[in-house]
Structure formats: C-alpha cells, structure tokens
Write an enzyme that holds these catalytic residues in place. Structure first.
Site, PDB file in Angstrom:
ATOM      1  N   GLU A 441      42.242  39.418  43.615  1.00 36.05           N
ATOM      2  CA  GLU A 441      41.480  38.450  42.815  1.00 36.05           C
ATOM      3  C   GLU A 441      42.376  37.659  41.870  1.00 36.05           C
ATOM      4  O   GLU A 441      41.971  37.291  40.766  1.00 36.05           O
ATOM      5  CB  GLU A 441      40.375  39.159  41.996  1.00 36.05           C
ATOM      6  CG  GLU A 441      39.111  39.374  42.752  1.00 36.05           C
ATOM      7  CD  GLU A 441      38.743  38.194  43.605  1.00 36.05           C
ATOM      8  OE1 GLU A 441      38.819  37.048  43.125  1.00 36.05           O
ATOM      9  OE2 GLU A 441      38.413  38.402  44.776  1.00 36.05           O
TER      10      GLU A 441
HETATM   11  C1  FAD Z   1      43.515  46.012  49.368  1.00 40.33           C
HETATM   12  C2  FAD Z   1      43.454  44.524  49.288  1.00 40.33           C
HETATM   13  C3  FAD Z   1      42.234  43.895  49.388  1.00 40.33           C
HETATM   14  C4  FAD Z   1      42.160  42.504  49.343  1.00 40.33           C
HETATM   15  N1  FAD Z   1      40.956  41.874  49.539  1.00 40.33           N
HETATM   16  C5  FAD Z   1      40.924  40.531  49.732  1.00 40.33           C
HETATM   17  C6  FAD Z   1      39.733  39.873  50.155  1.00 40.33           C
HETATM   18  O1  FAD Z   1      38.683  40.491  50.316  1.00 40.33           O
HETATM   19  N2  FAD Z   1      39.789  38.540  50.407  1.00 40.33           N
HETATM   20  C7  FAD Z   1      40.940  37.818  50.250  1.00 40.33           C
HETATM   21  O2  FAD Z   1      40.924  36.616  50.508  1.00 40.33           O
HETATM   22  N3  FAD Z   1      42.082  38.398  49.830  1.00 40.33           N
HETATM   23  C8  FAD Z   1      42.099  39.735  49.578  1.00 40.33           C
HETATM   24  N4  FAD Z   1      43.270  40.350  49.179  1.00 40.33           N
HETATM   25  C9  FAD Z   1      44.446  39.539  48.949  1.00 40.33           C
HETATM   26  C10 FAD Z   1      44.817  39.433  47.478  1.00 40.33           C
HETATM   27  O3  FAD Z   1      43.873  38.691  46.780  1.00 40.33           O
HETATM   28  C11 FAD Z   1      46.231  38.850  47.409  1.00 40.33           C
HETATM   29  O4  FAD Z   1      47.104  39.853  47.891  1.00 40.33           O
HETATM   30  C12 FAD Z   1      46.612  38.417  46.012  1.00 40.33           C
HETATM   31  O5  FAD Z   1      45.846  37.313  45.620  1.00 40.33           O
HETATM   32  C13 FAD Z   1      48.098  38.048  45.892  1.00 40.33           C
HETATM   33  O6  FAD Z   1      48.529  37.257  46.954  1.00 40.33           O
HETATM   34  P1  FAD Z   1      49.842  37.670  47.761  1.00 40.33           P
HETATM   35  O7  FAD Z   1      49.677  39.090  48.168  1.00 40.33           O
HETATM   36  O8  FAD Z   1      50.077  36.697  48.849  1.00 40.33           O
HETATM   37  O9  FAD Z   1      50.985  37.584  46.711  1.00 40.33           O
HETATM   38  P2  FAD Z   1      51.855  36.278  46.339  1.00 40.33           P
HETATM   39  O10 FAD Z   1      50.992  35.118  46.165  1.00 40.33           O
HETATM   40  O11 FAD Z   1      52.951  36.182  47.316  1.00 40.33           O
HETATM   41  O12 FAD Z   1      52.428  36.692  44.942  1.00 40.33           O
HETATM   42  C14 FAD Z   1      53.372  37.753  44.757  1.00 40.33           C
HETATM   43  C15 FAD Z   1      53.526  38.010  43.279  1.00 40.33           C
HETATM   44  O13 FAD Z   1      54.122  36.877  42.683  1.00 40.33           O
HETATM   45  C16 FAD Z   1      53.501  36.539  41.464  1.00 40.33           C
HETATM   46  N5  FAD Z   1      53.110  35.125  41.511  1.00 40.33           N
HETATM   47  C17 FAD Z   1      52.766  34.382  42.573  1.00 40.33           C
HETATM   48  N6  FAD Z   1      52.523  33.119  42.218  1.00 40.33           N
HETATM   49  C18 FAD Z   1      52.713  33.041  40.911  1.00 40.33           C
HETATM   50  C19 FAD Z   1      52.636  32.000  39.945  1.00 40.33           C
HETATM   51  N7  FAD Z   1      52.254  30.773  40.266  1.00 40.33           N
HETATM   52  N8  FAD Z   1      52.921  32.306  38.666  1.00 40.33           N
HETATM   53  C20 FAD Z   1      53.257  33.550  38.303  1.00 40.33           C
HETATM   54  N9  FAD Z   1      53.352  34.561  39.166  1.00 40.33           N
HETATM   55  C21 FAD Z   1      53.090  34.314  40.450  1.00 40.33           C
HETATM   56  C22 FAD Z   1      52.354  37.501  41.252  1.00 40.33           C
HETATM   57  O14 FAD Z   1      52.734  38.454  40.289  1.00 40.33           O
HETATM   58  C23 FAD Z   1      52.184  38.192  42.569  1.00 40.33           C
HETATM   59  O15 FAD Z   1      51.861  39.546  42.371  1.00 40.33           O
HETATM   60  C24 FAD Z   1      43.342  41.744  49.169  1.00 40.33           C
HETATM   61  C25 FAD Z   1      44.571  42.392  49.037  1.00 40.33           C
HETATM   62  C26 FAD Z   1      44.648  43.751  49.118  1.00 40.33           C
HETATM   63  C27 FAD Z   1      45.997  44.407  49.044  1.00 40.33           C
END
Ligand code: FAD
Length: 596
Positions: A441
């Site tokens: 989220e």
């Molecule tokens: C168990 C689980 C359930 C999930 N359920 C859903 C779901 O139901 N529907 C759905 O659509 N998604 C879902 N997700 C996805 C989840 O919302 C994303 O993993 C999350 O939003 C982060 O995206 P990412 O993993 O691609 O990390 P990235 O976007 O690659 O980010 C990596 C890290 O970089 C940092 N970061 C990235 N961009 C910025 C910025 N602009 N400024 C500062 N810091 C930044 C953050 O700290 C982040 O933790 C789920 C994930 C998991 C693991």
C-alpha cells in the site's frame, strides 16, 4: 499456542466516553444505532474473532495456500468455513450501504470489528478487507448498473474483490504500468498483461472474484495520466448476472513469502480478459485512490492489530515466566525466581507497546469517525474539515502506526527470550505477518513523502491549520486542570515542535527538495507522536473526570498511568526527530554512490 481476547472495555471507552460515538445518532442513517446495539455488535464480533478466527491463525501460517495445476487455489483448512460463517452473520457488510444489502452501521463500529479480525487472523481478514476497499471504489465511481451488478454480491460476501496495481517492473511508480486495454467496440475492453503480488487474487472462498485492474488504453498518454481502471470478473456473468463463462484471467503462481501465509499472493495473468471501464478513461488512478486510501487505513489497523495481540501474549508470559530477582529485592520469595515483569526493561517494552496500542486505537477510531461525518453530515464546513483530516492523516496512520507497531511487536517477541524465536509460541508469526504492513500500500518512506510533499501543502495547509486550532482549543479548555499538567504540557510542546519542523521544511524543502525527502520519515513520526499525544490528552481528561466523579474502576487510574508513560517516555522522541530534520539532506546525501 498464543491467545487473543478482544479489548472490548478499551473499545467501549473510546467509542462511548472519549470519541462521541453517540454523536453519530444525529445522522438519519445512524439514528437507531445506540450504545446497546453497538456493544452487542462488539461482543458478537469478539466471539467470532476469539472462537473462530484465532484458532485458524496458526493453521493458516503452517499450511499456507495451495495452487493446483489448473490454476485454482485452495485456502488453508477452515478458512472457507470461517468465511461462510462471516458472510452468514452479515459481518462482511457491517458498515456498508443498506441500499445494496449492507447493515449500514457506522464506520467507527466497523473499524472496531475489523481490528478484532485482523488481530486474531491478519491473513484471513485481508479477504473481506480488500473486498471492502473494492466495494468503496465501485460505490464511488461505478455506473448505476455496475453498482447493481456487483455491490449486493460483494457486500454479501458471495463475491470477493482484489486490487491489481503492481507489475514486475512497476511498484511504487505506477506511471510505468504496461497492462493494456483494447476496446472491443461494444463498450467492453480486452485486458492483457501481468500483475504480481495480488492479494487474494485466486482462492476457493467465494463464487466469483472481482478484480479491479489498472491498465492503459491503447494510445493513452504515457505516465500516470494515461491509466484507466477496469472491473475484470473471474467469471463473466450470464444473462441472469450469475457467474457463467470463465474469463481469461488466471493465477500463474502463488508467492512463497515471509508471513501472511493464509492469504494467497498471486501472479495474475490477463490474456485478453474481458474488462469494463470504471470511472472515466485515463482517470483510473483517481478511482483506485478510493480503494488505496481505504486500504492504507486498513494497513495501519493491521499494524495495531498485530501489536495488540503480541502485547496480550507478552503480558501473560511476563507474569508467568520466572527468571532472576527484582533489582529491588525478591518479590516472590516462595518461588525460585521472580516473574520477569519485575524487571524494568521488560516493563519498558510492555509499557511502550501498551501506550502505543491504546493511543493508536484512538487515532484509528477517531479517523473512522471523520469518515462517518464526511459521508453523513450536511454541514459543509464539518465535511470539509473531516475530509482534510483524513487526507492529512492517512499517510501517518499507514506509515507511522506500522513503523512503530513493528518495533512493539518485536519487543513483545523479545519478552519471550529464545522462546519468541520458536514457532510454537506464535510470536514469530506476529512479527512475520506484521512485516508486510510497512511495505505494501505504498512503502512507508513513500507515505512520508506523500505527507510532506502533497498533503501538508494542500489547500494552503488548511488541514494542519484546522488540526492545530482544534488542539489549541482543547488545550485552552483544559489548561487549568492541574492533575493533567503533564498531559497538557506534553501536548502543547509537541504542537510547538511539530510547527517548528513544518516551518523548517517549508523554508528549506523548496530550495532543495532533498531536504524534504531526507526529513520526511522523521516528520511523519513527529506527526504520529503529536497526534497520539492529542489522543492521550483526550483520554486523560475523561479518565480524570471519572475519577473525580468517584468511579472506583481501576481502568481509569490505569489509563492515566499509561498515558503519563507515553508523555514522559515516548513523546521526547520528538526532539531527536526535529534535530534530524534540521540537519537537512547533506549528511544523508554526502556519500558518493560508488561508496555504497
Ligand atoms: C505480500 C504482498 C501483498 C501485496 N498485495 C498487493 C495487492 O493486492 N495489489 C497490488 O497491486 N500490489 C500488492 N503488493 C505490492 C506492493 O504494494 C508493492 O510491493 C509495494 O507498493 C512496493 O513496490 P515494489 O515492491 O515494486 O518496490 P519499489 O517500488 O521497487 O520500491 C523499493 C523500495 O524503494 C523505495 N522507494 C521507491 N520509490 C521511492 C520514492 N519515490 N521515494 C522514496 N523511496 C522510494 C521504497 O522504500 C521501497 O520499499 C503486495 C506485495 C506483497 C509483498
């Protein structure tokens, strides 16, 4: 085996004594919802959480979900039956619109029930939780036909919902999204692409699954300006609007993950699946934000829920486990050692968790009341204020509450010593389950940026000004209450420090946005601490008044002791955060990239 007992007395205190649940009766929609009814709902919900969901928590953790060769997914033993019970008792529609079959209870009551479900079984509670978010999105922007088709079934729990944003290359930055929507010429679209990490994407608990999918219509602008939202049901509907032909959406795999094993986290493949636009073309993010905001509050609640259940078990253990003697001399001489609760350091961890949980709960229920006001009041100014508060505090509820809840849940595990590391005791599951709340989220760092970069400045800073003036009024009203000077001084100091941090960010964030970025998490924590201080001061006023009236219920002096601990031992963190913010970005950014 860990246990869970719903903290009903604390919930009643907040609803009926501190936050004015009964005020909501002045709205027509809630005119019948009196204290007796609310308490009956709390009791029934507690029974369901304690007797049905709690025993399934470890089962879900051990078994996880199973994907079969045909792409179907089986949930852990007992989940399907529990969900059936949940729907039969009308819990899925507790605070949803009666026009579509909901029970129409206030969100303030809904959040209390949801807290119990998420404390007792977070992975299970996500199935109805996500459905609730999808319902709100359809309610806000669906056509009348879409509402009629989907809402009654979803509110009844016959169909569940999901949110599909994330793709392999696109998480935080939704502008990179590639899933494609091609018009079929008859108002429907062909959706194709891959979504990952989709919670509750496939399972065996409902007749149909309604996926809300973000996709880009062919030819739409790049970035976030070209994203639309689609309803894609697992089964297309036949002429009687019952699930019919299978749609071209399938679960390609489920993730092996650190926690919430009972919730199926799916890779979802859309291969020219039939989808229906919801809201306007290219304005899909706006609709999805309805669901995301709902989910962000829900995730804050997940953090609190895990911290609460971890606390309850740690408190039981600390009174039972005998190790060492009190620094002040033996407390239980007839026993070979004293219970570990005599040790100040164990107390510190219990007190920090308790003080956080009780104020975090207050903040969440207060936010739920803002939503009730926003939906049902016809006082435009009040609606505007509630909307402003929700906008400002949603990232704080999500980011701050989950950050702190992770620490408190780990502290509660710490109280178990080595046994906390052993699965049998259940503390490890609370830690593992809670971990995701800081990530999904919108990762917590991104919540902090949303707060500092968007929410603070919105409408010329109107939301924070309103909150400051509300706190100012409260302080004025209570300044002569000598018994509560520690609370009022603490809150007044917190308000000043938060203002100082806000001014610093305004003056230095514009010239170098990295100054804002480097201080944003500290600022989010400052706002979290200040709002919890406000909640504690409000609770203290009520508790003191009850004592002054002659109540001899231990609950009230205990409230004051716990709140005082917060003011004296937790609120001083404000100074460290403020000092860090004021260093600006330089110490954070100084090291060249190659040195990492
Ligand atoms: C168990 C689980 C359930 C999930 N359920 C859903 C779901 O139901 N529907 C759905 O659509 N998604 C879902 N997700 C996805 C989840 O919302 C994303 O993993 C999350 O939003 C982060 O995206 P990412 O993993 O691609 O990390 P990235 O976007 O690659 O980010 C990596 C890290 O970089 C940092 N970061 C990235 N961009 C910025 C910025 N602009 N400024 C500062 N810091 C930044 C953050 O700290 C982040 O933790 C789920 C994930 C998991 C693991």
């Amino acid at each position: 085996m860990p246990s869970y007992k719903a903290p009903i007395r604390d919930m009643q205190f907040l609803l009926h004594e501190v936050l004015g649940f009964e005020d909501l009766q002045s709205y027509e929609a809630f005119s019948e919802v009196d204290r007796d009814l609310a308490d009956a709902v709390l009791e029934q919900s507690a029974k369901f959480a304690e007797e049905v969901l709690t025993p399934l928590n470890a089962v879900g953790d051990h078994e996880g979900c199973t994907r079969h060769e045909d792409g179907s997914v089986t949930t852990p033993t007992g989940f399907k039956d529990a969900f059936k019970q949940m729907t039969e008792n009308g819990w899925t529609g507790l605070s949803l619109d009666p026009e579509f079959g909901g029970q129409g209870m206030p969100g303030m009551l809904g959040i209390a029930a949801s807290e119990m479900w998420t404390s007792s079984n977070m992975a299970f509670a996500m199935y109805p939780g996500l459905t609730g978010g999808a319902i709100k999105a359809i309610m806000s922007s669906g056509t009348p036909e879409q509402k009629q088709t989907y809402l009654p079934k979803m509110i009844a729990g016959d169909w569940t919902g999901t949110m599909n944003l994330t793709e392999p290359h696109c998480g935080t930055d939704l502008g990179l999204l590639k899933t494609k929507a091609v018009p079929n010429g008859d108002g429907t679209y062909k959706i194709s692409g891959q979504k990952i990490f989709i919670s509750a994407g496939e399972h065996d608990m409902s007749e149909n699954i309604v996926h809300l999918v973000l996709a880009r219509i062919e030819g739409a602008p790049a970035g976030t300006k070209g994203i639309s939202l689609f309803i894609v049901p697992k089964f297309k509907l036949d002429e009687n609007e019952n699930p019919g032909e299978r749609n071209a959406v399938s679960c390609g795999s489920i993730e092996e993950k650190m926690g919430i094993h009972g919730n199926s986290t799916c890779v979802m493949n859309y291969d020219d699946a039939e989808g229906y636009l919801i809201g306007e073309e290219n304005k899909g993010l706006r609709v999805m934000f309805v669901m995301m905001n709902e989910a962000r509050i829900g995730v804050g609640l997940q953090g609190l829920g895990q911290s609460e259940v971890a606390y309850q078990n740690a408190a039981i253990y600390a009174k039972d486990r005998l190790q060492g003697r009190s620094l002040a001399g033996p407390q239980e001489e007839d026993k070979p050692a004293d219970p570990i609760i005599v040790h100040p350091d164990v107390r510190r961890m219990l007190m920090e968790t308790k003080a956080f949980n009780e104020a975090g709960r207050a903040l969440l229920y207060w936010a739920a009341k803002q939503e009730d006001i926003e939906k049902h009041s016809d006082d435009e100014k009040l609606v505007e204020k509630s909307d402003d508060y929700l906008g400002l505090l949603t990232p704080v509820i999500k980011g701050y509450l989950t950050d702190v809840s992770m620490k408190t849940t780990i502290d509660c595990q710490q109280i178990f010593g080595g046994h906390g590391f052993i699965e049998e005791w259940g503390m490890s599951q609370f830690v593992r389950d809670n971990r995701i709340a800081l990530i999904y989220e919108g990762a917590n760092g991104v919540q902090a940026l949303d707060l500092v970069g968007r929410k603070l400045a919105r409408n010329g800073g109107r939301a924070l000004m309103a909150l400051n003036s509300e706190i100012g009024e409260f302080l004025k009203e209570n300044k002569d209450n000598e018994n509560l000077s520690e609370f009022m001084d603490g809150l007044g100091g917190a308000q000043k420090k938060l203002t100082e941090a806000t001014m610093w960010l305004m003056q230095n964030g514009m010239s170098d946005p990295n100054n804002a970025g480097a201080g944003s998490v500290d600022y989010m924590h400052m706002m979290g601490l200040a709002t919890l201080a406000y909640m504690w001061a409000r609770m203290a006023v009520v508790a003191q008044a009850k004592i002054d009236e002659g109540s001899n219920e231990k609950f009230y002096p205990n409230k004051l002791i716990t709140g005082r601990f917060f003011m004296l031992r937790m609120l001083p963190m404000l100074d460290a955060h403020l000092a860090k913010i004021k260093t600006g970005a330089e110490p954070v950014m100084a090291l060249e990239e190659a040195a990492f």
